[in-house]
Motif scaffolding. Structure first.
Motif, PDB file in Angstrom:
ATOM      1  N   LYS A  89     -12.988 -24.067  29.502  1.00  7.85           N
ATOM      2  CA  LYS A  89     -13.530 -23.132  30.490  1.00  7.85           C
ATOM      3  C   LYS A  89     -12.971 -23.440  31.871  1.00  7.85           C
ATOM      4  CE  LYS A  89     -17.342 -20.643  32.243  1.00  7.85           C
ATOM      5  NZ  LYS A  89     -18.695 -20.237  32.177  1.00  7.85           N
ATOM      6  N   TYR A 118      -9.523 -21.911  32.032  1.00  5.21           N
ATOM      7  CA  TYR A 118      -9.569 -20.457  32.220  1.00  5.21           C
ATOM      8  C   TYR A 118     -10.030 -20.092  33.636  1.00  5.21           C
ATOM      9  CZ  TYR A 118      -8.535 -19.248  27.388  1.00  5.21           C
ATOM     10  OH  TYR A 118      -7.914 -19.068  26.174  1.00  5.21           O
ATOM     11  N   THR A 127      -7.442 -17.796  35.829  1.00  3.06           N
ATOM     12  CA  THR A 127      -7.808 -16.470  36.331  1.00  3.06           C
ATOM     13  C   THR A 127      -7.872 -16.446  37.854  1.00  3.06           C
ATOM     14  OG1 THR A 127     -10.179 -16.925  36.018  1.00  3.06           O
ATOM     15  CG2 THR A 127      -9.037 -15.772  34.241  1.00  3.06           C
ATOM     16  N   LEU A 181     -18.850 -11.794  33.670  1.00  4.19           N
ATOM     17  CA  LEU A 181     -18.434 -11.007  32.509  1.00  4.19           C
ATOM     18  C   LEU A 181     -19.233 -11.443  31.288  1.00  4.19           C
ATOM     19  CD1 LEU A 181     -14.598 -11.228  33.180  1.00  4.19           C
ATOM     20  CD2 LEU A 181     -16.129  -9.364  33.799  1.00  4.19           C
ATOM     21  N   GLU A 182     -18.796 -10.998  30.131  1.00  3.99           N
ATOM     22  CA  GLU A 182     -19.445 -11.420  28.890  1.00  3.99           C
ATOM     23  C   GLU A 182     -19.452 -12.944  28.798  1.00  3.99           C
ATOM     24  OE1 GLU A 182     -20.836  -9.432  26.477  1.00  3.99           O
ATOM     25  OE2 GLU A 182     -20.460  -7.707  27.754  1.00  3.99           O
ATOM     26  N   ASP A 237     -18.352 -15.295  26.802  1.00  4.71           N
ATOM     27  CA  ASP A 237     -17.160 -16.070  26.466  1.00  4.71           C
ATOM     28  C   ASP A 237     -15.930 -15.679  27.273  1.00  4.71           C
ATOM     29  OD1 ASP A 237     -18.534 -17.568  24.585  1.00  4.71           O
ATOM     30  OD2 ASP A 237     -18.105 -16.174  22.963  1.00  4.71           O
ATOM     31  N   TYR A 238     -16.120 -15.002  28.405  1.00  2.00           N
ATOM     32  CA  TYR A 238     -15.000 -14.554  29.214  1.00  2.00           C
ATOM     33  C   TYR A 238     -15.176 -15.024  30.654  1.00  2.00           C
ATOM     34  CZ  TYR A 238     -13.891 -11.472  25.344  1.00  2.00           C
ATOM     35  OH  TYR A 238     -13.574 -11.000  24.107  1.00  2.00           O
ATOM     36  N   GLY A 258     -13.390 -14.306  34.693  1.00  2.00           N
ATOM     37  CA  GLY A 258     -12.529 -13.441  35.491  1.00  2.00           C
ATOM     38  C   GLY A 258     -12.693 -13.800  36.947  1.00  2.00           C
TER      39      GLY A 258
END
Length: 123
Positions: free
Chosen positions: A32, A35, A39, A91-92, A94-95, A97
């Motif tokens: 995480k 990511y 992003t 966001l959801e 598991d996402y 941004g």
């Protein structure tokens, strides 16, 4: 994606400070953190309008899950960390941004529509 080696990508594209911060994270949240970093970097280079002409290892962003999104350092534009604001997008589950804005104290509103409600209206 869950089946990739984030540390291999980090060593090839992230700044030394980000690699150090990423390796210091517990393994359970490292992906995480990666990511978050990716992003946020992508949002910044797109916001600047220069894309990958800005080397990804030439600036640092925060990446620890649960911490504020920040542009910590930029070699190309020393004042950018004072000018640019990074914002995490909710966001959801598991996402992740991010968005980047030139200027301070900006707000973003994210509207969410359910697909079934749109289909019912089109009827």
């Amino acid at each position: 994606r869950k089946n990739f080696d984030e540390m291999e990508i980090a060593r090839n594209f992230l700044s030394p400070n980000e690699i150090l911060e990423l390796t210091s994270l517990p393994a359970a949240i490292r992906k995480k953190g990666f990511y978050n970093c990716w992003t946020r970097k992508e949002a910044y280079i797109k916001g600047r309008g220069k894309g990958l002409s800005i080397p990804l290892d030439s600036f640092d962003v925060s990446l620890a899950p649960g911490k504020s999104a920040l542009l910590n350092r930029s070699q190309s534009e020393l004042e950018d960390s004072e000018i640019w604001q990074l914002l995490d997008l909710k966001l959801e589950r598991d996402y992740v941004g991010a968005a980047a804005f030139e200027g301070r104290n900006r707000r973003i509103m994210l509207w969410e529509w359910e697909f079934s409600a749109i289909n019912e209206q089109e009827g």
